[in-house]
Design an enzyme around this catalytic site. Sequence first.
Site, mmCIF file in Angstrom:
data_model
loop_
_atom_site.group_PDB
_atom_site.id
_atom_site.type_symbol
_atom_site.label_atom_id
_atom_site.label_comp_id
_atom_site.label_asym_id
_atom_site.label_seq_id
_atom_site.Cartn_x
_atom_site.Cartn_y
_atom_site.Cartn_z
ATOM 1 C CB ALA A 227 38.809 52.465 48.866
ATOM 2 N N GLY B 121 36.679 49.211 52.458
ATOM 3 C CA GLY B 121 36.914 50.277 53.437
ATOM 4 C C GLY B 121 35.685 50.526 54.302
ATOM 5 C CD GLU C 29 39.914 47.844 55.302
ATOM 6 O OE1 GLU C 29 39.612 48.668 54.417
ATOM 7 O OE2 GLU C 29 41.003 47.244 55.335
ATOM 8 C CD GLU D 270 39.200 45.288 50.481
ATOM 9 O OE1 GLU D 270 38.650 44.186 50.639
ATOM 10 O OE2 GLU D 270 39.109 46.220 51.311
HETATM 11 N N1 CO8 Z 1 34.167 53.118 44.270
HETATM 12 C C1 CO8 Z 1 33.717 53.987 43.361
HETATM 13 N N2 CO8 Z 1 32.468 53.915 42.841
HETATM 14 C C2 CO8 Z 1 31.663 52.949 43.300
HETATM 15 C C3 CO8 Z 1 32.066 52.017 44.262
HETATM 16 C C4 CO8 Z 1 33.401 52.128 44.760
HETATM 17 N N3 CO8 Z 1 33.882 51.308 45.710
HETATM 18 N N4 CO8 Z 1 31.053 51.156 44.501
HETATM 19 C C5 CO8 Z 1 30.039 51.563 43.736
HETATM 20 N N5 CO8 Z 1 30.389 52.634 42.999
HETATM 21 C C6 CO8 Z 1 29.570 53.365 42.029
HETATM 22 C C7 CO8 Z 1 29.419 52.624 40.730
HETATM 23 O O1 CO8 Z 1 30.528 52.864 39.894
HETATM 24 C C8 CO8 Z 1 28.128 53.191 40.196
HETATM 25 O O2 CO8 Z 1 28.404 54.462 39.643
HETATM 26 P P1 CO8 Z 1 27.764 54.850 38.189
HETATM 27 O O3 CO8 Z 1 26.273 54.869 38.458
HETATM 28 O O4 CO8 Z 1 28.340 56.178 37.897
HETATM 29 O O5 CO8 Z 1 28.150 53.757 37.263
HETATM 30 C C9 CO8 Z 1 27.316 53.436 41.457
HETATM 31 O O6 CO8 Z 1 28.235 53.458 42.529
HETATM 32 C C10 CO8 Z 1 26.311 52.325 41.719
HETATM 33 O O7 CO8 Z 1 27.017 51.092 41.704
HETATM 34 P P2 CO8 Z 1 26.571 49.834 40.801
HETATM 35 O O8 CO8 Z 1 25.881 50.303 39.572
HETATM 36 O O9 CO8 Z 1 27.751 48.965 40.619
HETATM 37 O O10 CO8 Z 1 25.492 49.182 41.777
HETATM 38 P P3 CO8 Z 1 25.123 47.632 41.902
HETATM 39 O O11 CO8 Z 1 23.947 47.599 42.829
HETATM 40 O O12 CO8 Z 1 24.983 47.010 40.560
HETATM 41 O O13 CO8 Z 1 26.387 46.953 42.607
HETATM 42 C C11 CO8 Z 1 28.128 46.757 44.261
HETATM 43 C C12 CO8 Z 1 26.738 47.320 43.909
HETATM 44 C C13 CO8 Z 1 28.074 45.224 44.297
HETATM 45 C C14 CO8 Z 1 28.472 47.295 45.644
HETATM 46 C C15 CO8 Z 1 29.155 47.225 43.215
HETATM 47 O O14 CO8 Z 1 29.015 48.627 43.022
HETATM 48 C C16 CO8 Z 1 30.576 46.947 43.602
HETATM 49 O O15 CO8 Z 1 31.043 45.835 43.474
HETATM 50 N N6 CO8 Z 1 31.301 47.990 44.079
HETATM 51 C C17 CO8 Z 1 32.698 47.879 44.438
HETATM 52 C C18 CO8 Z 1 32.862 47.172 45.763
HETATM 53 C C19 CO8 Z 1 34.317 46.999 46.085
HETATM 54 O O16 CO8 Z 1 35.062 46.344 45.383
HETATM 55 N N7 CO8 Z 1 34.741 47.614 47.203
HETATM 56 C C20 CO8 Z 1 36.115 47.529 47.655
HETATM 57 C C21 CO8 Z 1 36.888 48.684 47.125
HETATM 58 S S1 CO8 Z 1 38.611 48.534 47.474
HETATM 59 C C22 CO8 Z 1 38.764 48.978 49.082
HETATM 60 O O17 CO8 Z 1 37.815 49.282 49.773
HETATM 61 C C23 CO8 Z 1 40.165 49.022 49.598
HETATM 62 C C24 CO8 Z 1 40.144 49.404 51.070
HETATM 63 C C25 CO8 Z 1 41.290 50.283 51.377
HETATM 64 C C26 CO8 Z 1 41.029 51.155 52.614
HETATM 65 C C27 CO8 Z 1 39.974 52.188 52.463
HETATM 66 C C28 CO8 Z 1 40.448 53.553 52.109
HETATM 67 C C29 CO8 Z 1 39.359 54.621 51.992
#
Ligand code: CO8
Length: 257
Positions: free
Chosen positions: A65, A108, A111, A131
């Site tokens: 998400a 997500g 999911e 999450e």
């Molecule tokens: N949301 C928003 N932005 C994101 C997300 C995300 N989930 N994941 C990555 N991005 C963005 C980063 O902020 C970054 O943006 P910017 O360049 O502007 O800083 C860009 O994508 C690239 O990401 P990274 O620089 O972090 O790239 P890395 O290769 O260093 O890391 C990762 C990749 C490991 C995937 C890291 O980005 C990360 O940990 N992301 C978050 C993953 C996460 O926690 N996902 C779960 C989110 S909660 C959720 O899904 C709840 C589910 C509910 C149901 C779904 C409803 C739609």
Amino acid sequence: MVYEFIKVSIDQAVGIITLNRPEVLNALNLKMVDEIVAELERMDRDDKIRAIVITGNDAAFAAGADIAEMADEAAIPMLIKDQFAVWDRIAKVSKPIIAAVSGFVLGGGCELMMNCDIVIASETARIGQPEVKLGIMPGAGGTQRLTKAVGKVKAMEMLMTGEPIPAEEALRHGLINKLVPVEAYLQEAVKLAKQIAKQPPVAVRLIKKSVLKAIDTPLNEGLDYERNSFYLLFASDDKAEGMRAFGEKRKPNFAGR
Ligand code: CO8
């Protein structure tokens, strides 16, 4: 239909939905989920389409998400909006949905993948529900579908640590169907979709419904559902064509009736 966050294409009888927010690793915002569901439902009504593929890009199917969109949410407005209700409509799509995933398949994204019927993954896929690391938990079916897919102990480990698993481990645990090199995962998924698209659509539809029944109904109820679906297919033109073609030693041509 013009979409902001997805791209849509058709290859023979296969509809392809591509998640398209590469700058944020295809993070799923609310509008993107609405667009995915709207297009799935549109493809479900389109007679020219017999199977659907959902994919992202090599780096990410979807990294979950959109955290930026979620960060300032509050409990009661979320409850009133009930943003996850739209996800229930994915399970109602009657045509087969194949996920072609690569790179990050998180939260997500995982999911969404688990809402699909078949999963082809690239060797680079990393699949998980992170999450917990954000102080929350899955909300679009993660605790339920992951547990049903991989069993209790593996689900507990993945959900409580938030650590993703590599694709080969996901394959071992039955979370995905097939693992292929990153150059080939989409092609492989489309090939499989085309193979399914050649089968009689009404039978495929009833098979999908019957298998989904097996996940959440007692055996007797599921068997009853299967039996009635089996009998129903004897009213279809495609049953007559399938059996006639077998007798005549030729390939069947299924009309979808
Ligand atoms: N949301 C928003 N932005 C994101 C997300 C995300 N989930 N994941 C990555 N991005 C963005 C980063 O902020 C970054 O943006 P910017 O360049 O502007 O800083 C860009 O994508 C690239 O990401 P990274 O620089 O972090 O790239 P890395 O290769 O260093 O890391 C990762 C990749 C490991 C995937 C890291 O980005 C990360 O940990 N992301 C978050 C993953 C996460 O926690 N996902 C779960 C989110 S909660 C959720 O899904 C709840 C589910 C509910 C149901 C779904 C409803 C739609």
